[in-house]
Design a protein around this motif. Structure first.
Motif, PDB file in Angstrom:
ATOM      1  N   ASN A 287       0.826  -1.208   0.000  1.00  0.00           N
ATOM      2  CA  ASN A 287       0.000   0.000   0.000  1.00  0.00           C
ATOM      3  C   ASN A 287       0.860   1.257   0.000  1.00  0.00           C
ATOM      4  OD1 ASN A 287      -2.315  -1.520   0.001  1.00  0.00           O
ATOM      5  ND2 ASN A 287      -2.729  -1.281   2.183  1.00  0.00           N
ATOM      6  N   MET A 288       1.914   1.249   0.818  1.00  0.00           N
ATOM      7  CA  MET A 288       2.794   2.407   0.893  1.00  0.00           C
ATOM      8  C   MET A 288       3.552   2.606  -0.415  1.00  0.00           C
ATOM      9  SD  MET A 288       5.651   3.229   3.808  1.00  0.00           S
ATOM     10  CE  MET A 288       6.245   4.908   4.077  1.00  0.00           C
ATOM     11  N   ALA A 289       3.997   1.508  -1.027  1.00  0.00           N
ATOM     12  CA  ALA A 289       4.723   1.592  -2.287  1.00  0.00           C
ATOM     13  C   ALA A 289       3.858   2.207  -3.384  1.00  0.00           C
ATOM     14  CB  ALA A 289       5.208   0.214  -2.708  1.00  0.00           C
ATOM     15  N   CYS A 290       2.585   1.864  -3.373  1.00  0.00           N
ATOM     16  CA  CYS A 290       1.652   2.442  -4.348  1.00  0.00           C
ATOM     17  C   CYS A 290       1.379   3.902  -4.041  1.00  0.00           C
ATOM     18  CB  CYS A 290       0.365   1.626  -4.354  1.00  0.00           C
ATOM     19  SG  CYS A 290      -0.896   2.244  -5.487  1.00  0.00           S
ATOM     20  N   ASP A 291       1.132   4.188  -2.768  1.00  0.00           N
ATOM     21  CA  ASP A 291       0.761   5.551  -2.375  1.00  0.00           C
ATOM     22  C   ASP A 291       1.899   6.548  -2.541  1.00  0.00           C
ATOM     23  OD1 ASP A 291      -1.736   4.621  -1.755  1.00  0.00           O
ATOM     24  OD2 ASP A 291      -1.401   4.550   0.406  1.00  0.00           O
ATOM     25  N   VAL A 292       3.145   6.104  -2.337  1.00  0.00           N
ATOM     26  CA  VAL A 292       4.260   7.049  -2.421  1.00  0.00           C
ATOM     27  C   VAL A 292       4.413   7.573  -3.848  1.00  0.00           C
ATOM     28  CG1 VAL A 292       6.120   5.367  -2.893  1.00  0.00           C
ATOM     29  CG2 VAL A 292       6.636   7.479  -1.656  1.00  0.00           C
ATOM     30  N   GLN A 294       1.999   8.041  -5.891  1.00  0.00           N
ATOM     31  CA  GLN A 294       0.902   8.976  -6.128  1.00  0.00           C
ATOM     32  C   GLN A 294       1.109  10.291  -5.385  1.00  0.00           C
ATOM     33  OE1 GLN A 294      -1.651   8.318  -8.313  1.00  0.00           O
ATOM     34  NE2 GLN A 294      -0.510   6.434  -8.755  1.00  0.00           N
ATOM     35  N   ALA A 295       1.691  10.205  -4.197  1.00  0.00           N
ATOM     36  CA  ALA A 295       1.785  11.393  -3.347  1.00  0.00           C
ATOM     37  C   ALA A 295       2.990  12.277  -3.680  1.00  0.00           C
ATOM     38  CB  ALA A 295       1.862  10.973  -1.878  1.00  0.00           C
ATOM     39  N   MET A 296       4.126  11.663  -3.961  1.00  0.00           N
ATOM     40  CA  MET A 296       5.356  12.436  -4.109  1.00  0.00           C
ATOM     41  C   MET A 296       5.480  13.076  -5.485  1.00  0.00           C
ATOM     42  SD  MET A 296       7.058  12.508  -1.370  1.00  0.00           S
ATOM     43  CE  MET A 296       7.134  11.682   0.200  1.00  0.00           C
ATOM     44  N   ILE A 297       6.205  14.179  -5.537  1.00  0.00           N
ATOM     45  CA  ILE A 297       6.639  14.764  -6.794  1.00  0.00           C
ATOM     46  C   ILE A 297       7.949  14.056  -7.127  1.00  0.00           C
ATOM     47  CG2 ILE A 297       7.253  16.881  -8.020  1.00  0.00           C
ATOM     48  CD1 ILE A 297       5.797  18.423  -5.751  1.00  0.00           C
ATOM     49  N   ASN A 298       7.871  13.044  -7.954  1.00  0.00           N
ATOM     50  CA  ASN A 298       9.018  12.174  -8.228  1.00  0.00           C
ATOM     51  C   ASN A 298       9.877  12.792  -9.335  1.00  0.00           C
ATOM     52  OD1 ASN A 298      10.781  10.044  -8.264  1.00  0.00           O
ATOM     53  ND2 ASN A 298       9.282   8.508  -8.894  1.00  0.00           N
ATOM     54  N   VAL A 299      11.115  13.123  -8.990  1.00  0.00           N
ATOM     55  CA  VAL A 299      12.008  13.804  -9.932  1.00  0.00           C
ATOM     56  C   VAL A 299      13.345  13.079  -9.994  1.00  0.00           C
ATOM     57  CG1 VAL A 299      10.954  16.080  -9.601  1.00  0.00           C
ATOM     58  CG2 VAL A 299      12.873  15.377  -8.142  1.00  0.00           C
ATOM     59  N   ASN A 300      14.097  13.350 -11.043  1.00  0.00           N
ATOM     60  CA  ASN A 300      15.496  12.966 -11.137  1.00  0.00           C
ATOM     61  C   ASN A 300      16.257  14.118 -11.780  1.00  0.00           C
ATOM     62  OD1 ASN A 300      15.320  12.684 -14.057  1.00  0.00           O
ATOM     63  ND2 ASN A 300      14.318  10.690 -13.700  1.00  0.00           N
ATOM     64  N   LYS A 301      17.544  13.937 -11.979  1.00  0.00           N
ATOM     65  CA  LYS A 301      18.356  15.059 -12.482  1.00  0.00           C
ATOM     66  C   LYS A 301      17.917  15.505 -13.874  1.00  0.00           C
ATOM     67  CE  LYS A 301      22.126  12.166 -14.330  1.00  0.00           C
ATOM     68  NZ  LYS A 301      21.970  12.589 -15.725  1.00  0.00           N
ATOM     69  N   ASP A 302      17.278  14.606 -14.630  1.00  0.00           N
ATOM     70  CA  ASP A 302      16.855  14.952 -15.985  1.00  0.00           C
ATOM     71  C   ASP A 302      15.479  15.605 -16.023  1.00  0.00           C
ATOM     72  OD1 ASP A 302      19.202  13.851 -17.169  1.00  0.00           O
ATOM     73  OD2 ASP A 302      18.340  11.847 -16.965  1.00  0.00           O
ATOM     74  N   THR A 303      14.659  15.388 -15.003  1.00  0.00           N
ATOM     75  CA  THR A 303      13.294  15.919 -15.018  1.00  0.00           C
ATOM     76  C   THR A 303      13.088  17.085 -14.062  1.00  0.00           C
ATOM     77  OG1 THR A 303      12.529  14.374 -13.293  1.00  0.00           O
ATOM     78  CG2 THR A 303      12.413  13.627 -15.597  1.00  0.00           C
ATOM     79  N   LEU A 304      14.069  17.374 -13.203  1.00  0.00           N
ATOM     80  CA  LEU A 304      13.873  18.386 -12.172  1.00  0.00           C
ATOM     81  C   LEU A 304      13.603  19.762 -12.767  1.00  0.00           C
ATOM     82  CD1 LEU A 304      13.833  19.191  -9.196  1.00  0.00           C
ATOM     83  CD2 LEU A 304      16.324  19.465  -9.293  1.00  0.00           C
ATOM     84  N   PHE A 305      14.340  20.150 -13.807  1.00  0.00           N
ATOM     85  CA  PHE A 305      14.156  21.479 -14.395  1.00  0.00           C
ATOM     86  C   PHE A 305      12.727  21.653 -14.909  1.00  0.00           C
ATOM     87  CE2 PHE A 305      14.038  24.136 -18.221  1.00  0.00           C
ATOM     88  CZ  PHE A 305      14.488  25.351 -17.707  1.00  0.00           C
ATOM     89  N   GLN A 306      12.249  20.695 -15.686  1.00  0.00           N
ATOM     90  CA  GLN A 306      10.912  20.803 -16.244  1.00  0.00           C
ATOM     91  C   GLN A 306       9.859  20.802 -15.146  1.00  0.00           C
ATOM     92  OE1 GLN A 306      10.354  21.459 -19.398  1.00  0.00           O
ATOM     93  NE2 GLN A 306       8.137  21.605 -19.033  1.00  0.00           N
TER      94      GLN A 306
END
Length: 355
Positions: A287-292, A294-306
């Motif tokens: 449940n936590m793995a699924c919810d995280v 959905q809840a978090m703004i998931n970024v990496n070094k390539d997507t952070l700027f956008q």
């Protein structure tokens, strides 16, 4: 680490346990504890004979006074990386119920981590963390794992990636943060041209701070209203005041999970951006793995700027993350809820002791 021991202890007390926190030395962030043997930030080196004697006396005392001993950061009281003194007091506790929690670089195997995850902190350069400093290879850490594995009734890890290296019986334990009830939601930021991004690195290399600041700098060229607040070397109470200013909090880009800083921010209703490594989520309850995700703004070094640009232009999305993360943090990180897991583990062992 992150004040978790204090938060967990308070949660255990609320559930009716007698629980106390003892630390060898105070943290530079000034997290509270019931007993502090010496002031000054903690390192792997026993600095003087006086502290060594205090640690030995405390080790003998707790071995007699307590039924359960729960060690944090994979450390014990008579334990020095620099002097090659590894967990020397563990034999004192063989008749006690021993538990241990690993928090990060105390368990992360530098060379294996770098080989398996090119984007990890270990793959970049020497970070200077106590858990790796003065250890020539991963073998010393593995020996430490084995010593705890031979005696501990339970092993916990607060970051899922650590479970790639720890004994298979290790159980994931969510972060609990100190002062939970005092972390009141801050009012929503007004939608103005100013957009405050807060980043609070405990270790710049591990958190990917240089990369984060570089990307924010690029975003500032497009949106001059973006302001960055770098929170470093402040006592915990002072740092919390800085978090209140945030429109967006950026935690880290390398570890693949979030830390106590992010938990505090979510409790204050500050939206958090962080890199979540999906390949490690099988270690987390489903449940936590699924919810995280959905809840978090998931970024990496390539997507952070956008991501920064999109959130600057669309504050309504920030409000959505704000509410979703606030619900998530209460569901999984409320200290009493976390303490229910440790209480259950303690009582399971005491109900069925190994003869």
């Amino acid at each position: 680490v992150g004040g978790m021991s204090n938060a967990l202890s308070h949660g255990e007390r609320a559930l009716g346990l007698e629980s106390r926190v003892l630390v060898a030395r105070s943290s530079r962030f000034d997290y509270p504890a019931d007993t502090v043997l010496s002031s000054g930030s903690c390192t792997g080196l026993l600095p003087n004979a006086a502290l060594a004697m205090k640690c030995m006396a405390a080790a003998f005392r707790i071995s007699k006074e307590y039924d359960v001993l729960h060690f944090n950061y994979g450390r014990t009281l008579i334990d020095s990386f620099s002097w090659g003194m590894h967990l020397l007091d563990l034999p004192l506790y063989t008749k006690k119920d021993i538990f241990v929690t690993y928090n990060g670089c105390d368990a992360r195997l530098r060379f294996e981590c770098a080989a398996n995850h090119p984007e990890s902190a270990c793959a970049i350069r020497e970070c200077g963390a106590i858990g790796c400093r003065n250890l020539s290879d991963d073998g010393e850490k593995k020996k430490r794992f084995a010593k705890f594995d031979a005696i501990a009734k339970g092993i916990f890890a607060v970051n899922p990636d650590l479970m790639n290296y720890l004994p298979k019986r290790t159980v994931f334990l969510p972060y609990a943060v100190t002062g939970w009830d005092k972390l009141q939601p801050a009012p929503p930021s007004k939608e103005t041209s100013t957009f405050v991004i807060v980043h609070a690195p405990s270790n710049r290399i591990i958190k990917g701070t240089d990369e984060i600041l570089r990307v924010i700098g690029e975003a500032q060229q497009r949106y001059p209203g973006i302001v960055v607040r770098l929170v470093e070397n402040l006592a915990h109470a002072e740092a919390l005041k800085c978090y209140q200013e945030a429109d967006l909090v950026i935690d880290q880009l390398h570890v693949g999970w979030y830390g106590g800083f992010a938990v505090e921010a979510m409790k204050m209703k500050k939206p958090v951006a962080v890199y979540i490594r999906e390949s490690d989520l099988h270690y987390v309850p489903k449940n936590m793995a699924c919810d995280v995700l959905q809840a978090m703004i998931n970024v990496n070094k390539d997507t952070l700027f956008q991501t920064i640009c999109e959130l600057y232009e669309n504050r309504a999305r920030l409000r959505t993350f704000r509410e979703c993360q606030f619900e998530y943090v209460h569901q999984y990180h409320e200290p009493i809820e976390v303490a229910k897991q440790t209480k259950m583990a303690y009582e399971k062992v005491r109900a069925h002791p190994v003869q």
